[in-house]
Design a protein around this motif. Structure first.
Motif, PDB file in Angstrom:
ATOM      1  N   THR A  45     -35.863  -9.464   2.785  1.00 60.85           N
ATOM      2  CA  THR A  45     -35.220 -10.408   3.676  1.00 60.85           C
ATOM      3  C   THR A  45     -34.329 -11.495   2.845  1.00 60.85           C
ATOM      4  O   THR A  45     -34.899 -11.867   1.756  1.00 60.85           O
ATOM      5  N   SER A  47     -34.002 -14.298   4.143  1.00 56.69           N
ATOM      6  CA  SER A  47     -34.501 -15.573   4.765  1.00 56.69           C
ATOM      7  C   SER A  47     -35.398 -16.156   3.872  1.00 56.69           C
ATOM      8  O   SER A  47     -35.748 -15.688   2.657  1.00 56.69           O
ATOM      9  N   THR A  50     -40.708 -14.989   4.951  1.00 53.86           N
ATOM     10  CA  THR A  50     -40.888 -13.751   5.340  1.00 53.86           C
ATOM     11  C   THR A  50     -41.678 -13.624   6.595  1.00 53.86           C
ATOM     12  O   THR A  50     -42.595 -14.178   6.700  1.00 53.86           O
ATOM     13  N   ALA A  51     -40.988 -13.180   7.667  1.00 53.42           N
ATOM     14  CA  ALA A  51     -41.508 -13.077   8.968  1.00 53.42           C
ATOM     15  C   ALA A  51     -42.531 -11.808   9.110  1.00 53.42           C
ATOM     16  O   ALA A  51     -43.372 -11.976   9.933  1.00 53.42           O
ATOM     17  N   ARG A  76     -33.568 -10.048  10.830  1.00 52.55           N
ATOM     18  CA  ARG A  76     -34.550 -10.600  11.725  1.00 52.55           C
ATOM     19  C   ARG A  76     -35.605 -11.128  10.707  1.00 52.55           C
ATOM     20  O   ARG A  76     -36.899 -11.597  11.440  1.00 52.55           O
ATOM     21  N   GLY A  77     -35.529 -11.324   9.419  1.00 54.46           N
ATOM     22  CA  GLY A  77     -36.473 -11.895   8.626  1.00 54.46           C
ATOM     23  C   GLY A  77     -37.583 -11.155   7.912  1.00 54.46           C
ATOM     24  O   GLY A  77     -38.546 -11.707   7.468  1.00 54.46           O
ATOM     25  N   THR A 268     -35.498 -15.725  14.813  1.00 56.10           N
ATOM     26  CA  THR A 268     -35.007 -16.980  15.261  1.00 56.10           C
ATOM     27  C   THR A 268     -34.864 -16.748  16.753  1.00 56.10           C
ATOM     28  O   THR A 268     -34.574 -15.632  17.325  1.00 56.10           O
TER      29      THR A 268
END
Length: 284
Positions: A45, A47, A50-51, A76-77, A268
């Motif tokens: 990702t 971002s 990391t989600a 979406r991370g 998010t």
């Protein structure tokens, strides 16, 4: 790093995705994201944090839906990993009580390979594993034997073993799994799917497992949305801003009643994902 294959690799991929599997093979080395030592494609990702990690173990000989999903999850991370399938996973018998030396060696090598991949993940974000075809049997066996740490959730796609012993083995393993399972069938009305579903229903009923969901495969371009919708139900992904309030309340009530816990808020938007209550990953 975003999903940017070289232009000629992208053209090859487009042709490969629509061609019969028996007539086309993916050139993994054509992608800059390929890691030959681990035999996988990894799309990190962009971002700052990391989600979550989505790791896919495909089946060789089944339709490959996975690479077009990379950008969707990166945005979406999530880190996105696609393992290179191994023909041997269809050659050996995971239900064998006396596996051959070659099978044991292959299982040990596979466990080491995946352990190294998982050991490189961050400890707090959740791990979602997608297992296609025979990969479901091997993955569940490696988790059950503690050769691999359990995921936080599992998605199956056309995991339809033919031998009765393998059907029973997978059904029992899924029923005792402590993590949520999404079971997707492209042809749920086929005799093979019916036999597998019947065994799983029997085992699920005896174990009282409630965090198990069966779905019909909607369409190639919708598979990632099916998975994301399921993660929203689990509390792993936030609701879209356009989601009606009554739906949010219904899902919150369902999570409370079933005891399903979410992970850290991955992504998010509407901050409705619940904090994770599962143990972090650890190298076995």
């Amino acid at each position: 790093m975003a999903f940017r294959p070289r232009w000629w690799a992208a053209s090859f991929l487009a042709a490969w995705l629509v061609a019969p599997v028996s007539q086309a093979r993916l050139d993994w080395a054509a992608f800059e994201q390929y890691q030959p030592a681990a035999q996988l494609l990894r799309f990190n990702t962009a971002s700052a944090s990391t989600a979550g990690t989505l790791m896919i173990w495909p089946e060789q000989g089944q339709t490959h839906y996975w690479l077009p999903m990379a950008t969707y999850w990166q945005q979406r991370g999530w880190d996105f990993i696609v393992l290179q399938p191994d023909p041997a996973q269809q050659s050996f018998n995971p239900a064998s009580e006396q596996p051959t030396a070659q099978q044991r060696q292959w299982q040990e090598q596979t466990a080491t390979r995946l352990s190294d991949v998982l050991a490189g993940l961050e400890s707090s974000p959740p791990l979602l594993v997608v297992a296609q075809g025979s990969a479901a049997l091997w993955y569940q066996q490696l988790v059950d034997s503690t050769a691999l740490p359990p995921p936080q959730a599992l998605v199956l796609l056309d995991a339809l073993p033919v031998p009765s012993a393998e059907q029973q083995m997978l059904a029992m393993s899924l029923a005792r799994s402590p993590y949520p399972v999404l079971d997707i069938y492209s042809r749920p009305d086929s005799p093979l799917a019916w036999h597998n579903q019947r065994r799983r229903r029997q085992q699920l009923g005896s174990r009282g497992k409630t965090d198990y969901l069966v779905q019909h495969f909607a369409a190639p371009g919708m598979l990632e949305k099916q998975m994301a919708s399921w993660l929203i139900r689990l509390g792993w992904l936030p609701f879209p801003p356009s989601a009606p309030d009554y739906l949010k309340e219904q899902l919150k009530e369902q999570r409370h009643e079933t005891g399903i816990s979410g992970s850290q808020n991955p992504g998010t938007g509407d901050n409705t994902a619940r904090p994770g209550l599962r143990a972090p990953l650890a190298k076995p």
